[in-house]
Design a protein around this motif. Structure first.
Motif, PDB file in Angstrom:
ATOM      1  N   ALA A 201      -4.150 -19.166  17.702  1.00 35.91           N
ATOM      2  CA  ALA A 201      -4.415 -20.130  18.768  1.00 35.91           C
ATOM      3  C   ALA A 201      -3.362 -21.234  18.721  1.00 35.91           C
ATOM      4  O   ALA A 201      -2.573 -21.322  17.780  1.00 35.91           O
ATOM      5  CB  ALA A 201      -5.811 -20.735  18.607  1.00 35.91           C
ATOM      6  N   ASP A 202      -3.393 -22.044  19.773  1.00 36.76           N
ATOM      7  CA  ASP A 202      -2.655 -23.308  19.796  1.00 36.76           C
ATOM      8  C   ASP A 202      -1.141 -23.169  19.914  1.00 36.76           C
ATOM      9  O   ASP A 202      -0.394 -23.903  19.266  1.00 36.76           O
ATOM     10  CB  ASP A 202      -3.051 -24.183  18.591  1.00 36.76           C
ATOM     11  CG  ASP A 202      -4.537 -24.519  18.616  1.00 36.76           C
ATOM     12  OD1 ASP A 202      -4.940 -25.321  19.464  1.00 36.76           O
ATOM     13  OD2 ASP A 202      -5.296 -23.931  17.816  1.00 36.76           O
ATOM     14  N   PHE A 203      -0.711 -22.261  20.766  1.00 33.97           N
ATOM     15  CA  PHE A 203       0.697 -22.296  21.171  1.00 33.97           C
ATOM     16  C   PHE A 203       1.028 -23.664  21.798  1.00 33.97           C
ATOM     17  O   PHE A 203       2.111 -24.205  21.599  1.00 33.97           O
ATOM     18  CB  PHE A 203       0.984 -21.234  22.239  1.00 33.97           C
ATOM     19  CG  PHE A 203       1.407 -19.887  21.734  1.00 33.97           C
ATOM     20  CD1 PHE A 203       2.463 -19.751  20.848  1.00 33.97           C
ATOM     21  CD2 PHE A 203       0.775 -18.733  22.176  1.00 33.97           C
ATOM     22  CE1 PHE A 203       2.877 -18.498  20.413  1.00 33.97           C
ATOM     23  CE2 PHE A 203       1.183 -17.474  21.745  1.00 33.97           C
ATOM     24  CZ  PHE A 203       2.235 -17.364  20.866  1.00 33.97           C
ATOM     25  N   HIS A 204       0.098 -24.180  22.593  1.00 37.32           N
ATOM     26  CA  HIS A 204       0.322 -25.441  23.314  1.00 37.32           C
ATOM     27  C   HIS A 204       1.685 -25.463  24.010  1.00 37.32           C
ATOM     28  O   HIS A 204       2.496 -26.380  23.816  1.00 37.32           O
ATOM     29  CB  HIS A 204       0.199 -26.642  22.379  1.00 37.32           C
ATOM     30  CG  HIS A 204      -1.220 -27.057  22.141  1.00 37.32           C
ATOM     31  ND1 HIS A 204      -2.028 -27.550  23.129  1.00 37.32           N
ATOM     32  CD2 HIS A 204      -1.975 -27.025  21.028  1.00 37.32           C
ATOM     33  CE1 HIS A 204      -3.224 -27.828  22.638  1.00 37.32           C
ATOM     34  NE2 HIS A 204      -3.220 -27.503  21.364  1.00 37.32           N
ATOM     35  N   LYS A 205       1.958 -24.501  24.817  1.00 37.60           N
ATOM     36  CA  LYS A 205       3.171 -24.402  25.633  1.00 37.60           C
ATOM     37  C   LYS A 205       4.438 -24.319  24.788  1.00 37.60           C
ATOM     38  O   LYS A 205       5.201 -23.368  24.907  1.00 37.60           O
ATOM     39  CB  LYS A 205       3.287 -25.578  26.629  1.00 37.60           C
ATOM     40  CG  LYS A 205       2.199 -25.592  27.680  1.00 37.60           C
ATOM     41  CD  LYS A 205       2.276 -26.798  28.596  1.00 37.60           C
ATOM     42  CE  LYS A 205       3.411 -26.734  29.599  1.00 37.60           C
ATOM     43  NZ  LYS A 205       3.278 -27.815  30.604  1.00 37.60           N
ATOM     44  N   GLY A 229      -7.071 -19.717  22.482  1.00 38.46           N
ATOM     45  CA  GLY A 229      -7.129 -20.946  23.243  1.00 38.46           C
ATOM     46  C   GLY A 229      -5.945 -21.860  23.065  1.00 38.46           C
ATOM     47  O   GLY A 229      -5.136 -21.712  22.151  1.00 38.46           O
ATOM     48  N   ASP A 230      -5.826 -22.822  24.013  1.00 42.33           N
ATOM     49  CA  ASP A 230      -4.735 -23.792  24.049  1.00 42.33           C
ATOM     50  C   ASP A 230      -3.394 -23.063  24.030  1.00 42.33           C
ATOM     51  O   ASP A 230      -2.509 -23.365  23.220  1.00 42.33           O
ATOM     52  CB  ASP A 230      -4.850 -24.789  22.889  1.00 42.33           C
ATOM     53  CG  ASP A 230      -6.097 -25.654  22.995  1.00 42.33           C
ATOM     54  OD1 ASP A 230      -6.775 -25.589  24.042  1.00 42.33           O
ATOM     55  OD2 ASP A 230      -6.407 -26.379  22.042  1.00 42.33           O
ATOM     56  N   SER A 231      -3.254 -22.143  24.935  1.00 44.26           N
ATOM     57  CA  SER A 231      -2.100 -21.251  24.912  1.00 44.26           C
ATOM     58  C   SER A 231      -0.991 -21.711  25.840  1.00 44.26           C
ATOM     59  O   SER A 231       0.080 -22.123  25.378  1.00 44.26           O
ATOM     60  CB  SER A 231      -2.532 -19.826  25.282  1.00 44.26           C
ATOM     61  OG  SER A 231      -3.448 -19.324  24.328  1.00 44.26           O
ATOM     62  N   ASP A 271     -10.266 -26.108  24.922  1.00 45.56           N
ATOM     63  CA  ASP A 271     -10.374 -27.283  25.796  1.00 45.56           C
ATOM     64  C   ASP A 271      -9.131 -27.553  26.645  1.00 45.56           C
ATOM     65  O   ASP A 271      -9.228 -27.870  27.834  1.00 45.56           O
ATOM     66  CB  ASP A 271     -10.740 -28.529  24.985  1.00 45.56           C
ATOM     67  CG  ASP A 271      -9.877 -28.747  23.749  1.00 45.56           C
ATOM     68  OD1 ASP A 271      -9.173 -27.801  23.339  1.00 45.56           O
ATOM     69  OD2 ASP A 271      -9.927 -29.863  23.189  1.00 45.56           O
ATOM     70  N   HIS A 272      -7.942 -27.404  26.038  1.00 43.09           N
ATOM     71  CA  HIS A 272      -6.749 -27.838  26.766  1.00 43.09           C
ATOM     72  C   HIS A 272      -6.372 -26.889  27.899  1.00 43.09           C
ATOM     73  O   HIS A 272      -5.827 -27.335  28.911  1.00 43.09           O
ATOM     74  CB  HIS A 272      -5.581 -28.052  25.800  1.00 43.09           C
ATOM     75  CG  HIS A 272      -5.816 -29.202  24.865  1.00 43.09           C
ATOM     76  ND1 HIS A 272      -5.636 -30.515  25.237  1.00 43.09           N
ATOM     77  CD2 HIS A 272      -6.274 -29.236  23.586  1.00 43.09           C
ATOM     78  CE1 HIS A 272      -5.947 -31.313  24.235  1.00 43.09           C
ATOM     79  NE2 HIS A 272      -6.338 -30.558  23.211  1.00 43.09           N
ATOM     80  N   ASP A 273      -6.622 -25.590  27.728  1.00 43.32           N
ATOM     81  CA  ASP A 273      -6.347 -24.710  28.872  1.00 43.32           C
ATOM     82  C   ASP A 273      -7.578 -24.554  29.768  1.00 43.32           C
ATOM     83  O   ASP A 273      -7.526 -23.833  30.765  1.00 43.32           O
ATOM     84  CB  ASP A 273      -5.747 -23.352  28.472  1.00 43.32           C
ATOM     85  CG  ASP A 273      -6.338 -22.736  27.228  1.00 43.32           C
ATOM     86  OD1 ASP A 273      -7.421 -23.168  26.804  1.00 43.32           O
ATOM     87  OD2 ASP A 273      -5.698 -21.808  26.700  1.00 43.32           O
ATOM     88  N   GLY A 413      -9.959 -21.174  16.291  1.00 42.41           N
ATOM     89  CA  GLY A 413      -8.724 -21.939  16.429  1.00 42.41           C
ATOM     90  C   GLY A 413      -9.059 -23.408  16.526  1.00 42.41           C
ATOM     91  O   GLY A 413     -10.024 -23.883  15.938  1.00 42.41           O
ATOM     92  N   ASP A 414      -8.274 -24.144  17.253  1.00 38.81           N
ATOM     93  CA  ASP A 414      -8.505 -25.553  17.605  1.00 38.81           C
ATOM     94  C   ASP A 414      -7.943 -26.527  16.587  1.00 38.81           C
ATOM     95  O   ASP A 414      -7.127 -27.372  16.936  1.00 38.81           O
ATOM     96  CB  ASP A 414      -9.996 -25.843  17.831  1.00 38.81           C
ATOM     97  CG  ASP A 414     -10.239 -27.311  18.149  1.00 38.81           C
ATOM     98  OD1 ASP A 414      -9.594 -27.815  19.092  1.00 38.81           O
ATOM     99  OD2 ASP A 414     -11.035 -27.952  17.449  1.00 38.81           O
ATOM    100  N   ARG A 415      -8.387 -26.472  15.341  1.00 40.99           N
ATOM    101  CA  ARG A 415      -7.874 -27.397  14.324  1.00 40.99           C
ATOM    102  C   ARG A 415      -6.499 -26.895  13.890  1.00 40.99           C
ATOM    103  O   ARG A 415      -6.393 -25.841  13.269  1.00 40.99           O
ATOM    104  CB  ARG A 415      -8.810 -27.461  13.126  1.00 40.99           C
ATOM    105  CG  ARG A 415     -10.240 -27.910  13.420  1.00 40.99           C
ATOM    106  CD  ARG A 415     -10.346 -29.391  13.709  1.00 40.99           C
ATOM    107  NE  ARG A 415      -9.917 -29.707  15.066  1.00 40.99           N
ATOM    108  CZ  ARG A 415      -9.507 -30.908  15.468  1.00 40.99           C
ATOM    109  NH1 ARG A 415      -9.434 -31.888  14.621  1.00 40.99           N
ATOM    110  NH2 ARG A 415      -9.163 -31.120  16.708  1.00 40.99           N
ATOM    111  N   HIS A 416      -5.474 -27.638  14.241  1.00 36.34           N
ATOM    112  CA  HIS A 416      -4.111 -27.145  13.985  1.00 36.34           C
ATOM    113  C   HIS A 416      -3.880 -26.919  12.497  1.00 36.34           C
ATOM    114  O   HIS A 416      -4.261 -27.727  11.654  1.00 36.34           O
ATOM    115  CB  HIS A 416      -3.097 -28.126  14.560  1.00 36.34           C
ATOM    116  CG  HIS A 416      -3.194 -28.239  16.045  1.00 36.34           C
ATOM    117  ND1 HIS A 416      -2.575 -29.221  16.769  1.00 36.34           N
ATOM    118  CD2 HIS A 416      -3.859 -27.472  16.948  1.00 36.34           C
ATOM    119  CE1 HIS A 416      -2.834 -29.064  18.056  1.00 36.34           C
ATOM    120  NE2 HIS A 416      -3.619 -28.011  18.185  1.00 36.34           N
ATOM    121  N   GLY A 417      -3.227 -25.805  12.207  1.00 36.08           N
ATOM    122  CA  GLY A 417      -3.056 -25.356  10.838  1.00 36.08           C
ATOM    123  C   GLY A 417      -3.571 -23.928  10.737  1.00 36.08           C
ATOM    124  O   GLY A 417      -4.025 -23.346  11.729  1.00 36.08           O
TER     125      GLY A 417
HETATM  126 FE   LIG Z   1      -4.860 -27.217  20.093  1.00 30.92          FE
END
Ligand SMILES: [Fe+2]
Length: 506
Positions: A201-205, A229-231, A271-273, A413-417
């Motif tokens: 998870a968490d590519f965040h663009k 998520g947050d991809s 949440d972010h996407d 996912g969600d919690r970065h790391g």
């Molecule tokens: Fe994230």
């Protein structure tokens, strides 16, 4: 009107078109952005930021010109679909862009796969696949205004565990295909052997503009990539035109193109996407129509095997089968209500659906995903099961134990790391959670939470994806987890047997 004062360059003029997305911050002023982290830049997503991401890969001038025009057009029409904005098609024609996205593989089985493509105009999409040395054509499927120019072509009649070269055609004309594009079918259900599935998870663009992980995901022979998520879209709330612009940006990443054209993608949102930080349900200030519009963009922008209660247009969850795994990917955003209410996290109907799916799984392994964490030791369960709905989590765990459902692997996912957690049960049984929020190596909470004895692995600010290798050739099938870093080496390896994943009483 501070925007006028700073609008002295062409790029800043483009940024003005994003005024509908919110007030400009100091960070939008040219020269100030260098102080922003990639995560902050993803959340802001101005024209300048999106353009800078695009140019992290070598881009032909025609691609740069196309995106500049398309991003400007979508910024000026933040509630439109791509099909509704004539400037998108015009920009594609002006700059020789043959299609707007894809091919993206999905829905793999032992004899079929689905190929997603987004065209620049309503068109007929076909796929030619080489079967036993002969070209076989699948489709055509129409991309339409209603599907926002997407078409999904089912390619079937394939052999298990086999590689196939393929070519996509738009209105009978072959498009340029990413290097190494190929379909790899899943093994037959009775075919013992090793199977790999990647996740994270968490590519965040910004993570979509780093080549390392996606190249390893492809080259290590993963049968599928699960995104939790947050991809690709980030904090666009109800501005569905900008959700679409973010997916357009995703689809211009050569690294994404090469992975998605050969590794089937399965995605759920966080949440972010979905809307914005920690938001769920119908967020305050928005409407059911806004939520439906965001869901529609999601459905059109991925190649998933299902989309929630599709007849009622609710949720995006699904269950599928990939090799030896039943895969259940939950929607932990759409149905949220308020903490303390019954089923406030999944909603009552999705919980009922989950019970039915768990009982229907035929294993030997079950991947069960949540956008946020199952365990509580990182950030004290922030925005997750522990803060929202501990009774529902207990219900799921006790349901699995009561019915002796074996082989369950919890993903989040969600919690970065990147982290591995053990979740002990009163019976002595252990659930295992693999939380891989490290596809973008973004800053996050401490690597090790407040129960270190239950956490055998944790890293932060480190690029990594998760990978399961299932071995069903042995009497007690095994799953080996690896966190694979940017150099293709394992940061952590651990193996569990099916017996260890079987609740007591079986
Ligand atoms: Fe994230």
């Amino acid at each position: 009107m501070k925007s006028i004062l700073i609008a002295t360059t062409a790029s800043s003029l483009l940024a003005i078109l994003d005024l509908a997305t919110g007030p400009l911050h100091a960070a939008d002023v040219p020269g100030k952005q260098a102080k922003m982290s990639d995560l902050e830049r993803a959340h802001r997503g101005t024209v300048d930021i999106d353009t800078e991401l695009l140019n992290r890969a070598v881009q032909a001038p025609s691609q740069q010109a196309f995106f500049a025009a398309a991003r400007q057009a979508m910024g000026a029409a933040p509630h439109a679909s791509l099909a509704e904005v004539p400037a998108i098609r015009q920009a594609a024609q002006d700059h020789g862009i043959t299609h707007l996205g894809g091919p993206m593989l999905g829905c793999i089985s032992s004899n079929a796969a689905s190929v997603w493509l987004r065209t620049d105009r309503p068109a007929k999409v076909s796929v030619v696949v080489q079967v036993a040395g002969e070209a076989r054509r699948c489709g055509p499927v129409a991309s339409t205004v209603e599907t926002d120019l997407t078409a999904v072509v089912r390619v079937d009649g394939l052999m298990p565990g086999t590689h196939y070269a393929y070519q996509v055609l738009v209105d009978d004309t072959p498009i340029a295909m990413p290097a190494n594009a190929r379909i790899t079918t899943a093994p037959a259900s009775d075919m013992a052997g090793a199977t790999r599935i990647a996740f994270g998870a968490d590519f965040h663009k910004s993570g979509l503009w780093r080549p390392e992980l996606m190249e390893w995901i492809r080259s290590r022979g993963n049968l599928a990539m699960l995104l939790l998520g947050d991809s690709a879209a980030d904090d666009r709330e109800n501005r569905v035109g900008l959700h679409r612009s973010d997916y357009l940006l995703r689809d211009l990443s050569p690294y994404w193109q090469q992975m998605a054209a050969s590794v089937p993608i399965y995605a759920v949102w966080d949440d972010h996407d979905y809307f914005n930080n920690d938001l769920g349900g119908i967020p305050r200030g928005f409407t059911a129509a806004d939520r439906a519009a965001v869901r529609s963009v999601w459905q059109q922008s991925w190649n998933n095997p299902g989309c929630g209660f599709n007849d009622e247009h609710e949720g995006i969850f699904f269950r599928t089968r990939i090799g030896p795994c039943d895969v259940i990917m939950l929607d932990t955003r759409f149905f949220r209500s308020s903490p303390g209410q019954a089923n406030s996290f999944l909603g009552e109907r999705q919980m009922k659906w989950l019970e039915e799916q768990l009982l229907a799984c035929s294993g030997p392994f079950i991947i069960l995903t949540s956008g946020t964490m199952w365990s509580d030791s990182i950030s004290n369960g922030k925005d997750s099961w522990g803060m929202w709905d501990p009774p529902a989590r207990e219900h799921i765990f006790s349901f699995i134990e009561h019915h002796h459902i074996a082989g369950v692997l919890l993903l989040s996912g969600d919690r970065h790391g990147a982290r591995v957690m053990k979740l002990p049960r009163p019976s002595g049984f252990l659930f295992h959670e693999f939380e891989i929020g490290s596809l973008g190596a973004h800053e996050g909470p401490a690597a090790i939470g407040n129960e270190p004895a239950l956490q055998p692995f944790g890293v932060v600010k480190t690029l990594a994806f998760g990978e399961f290798t299932f071995d069903t050739s042995v009497a007690d099938p095994t799953v080996t987890f690896r966190a694979i870093g940017a150099d293709g080496k394992a940061l952590h390896t651990s193996t569990l047997t099916h017996r260890e994943l079987t609740p007591p009483g079986n």
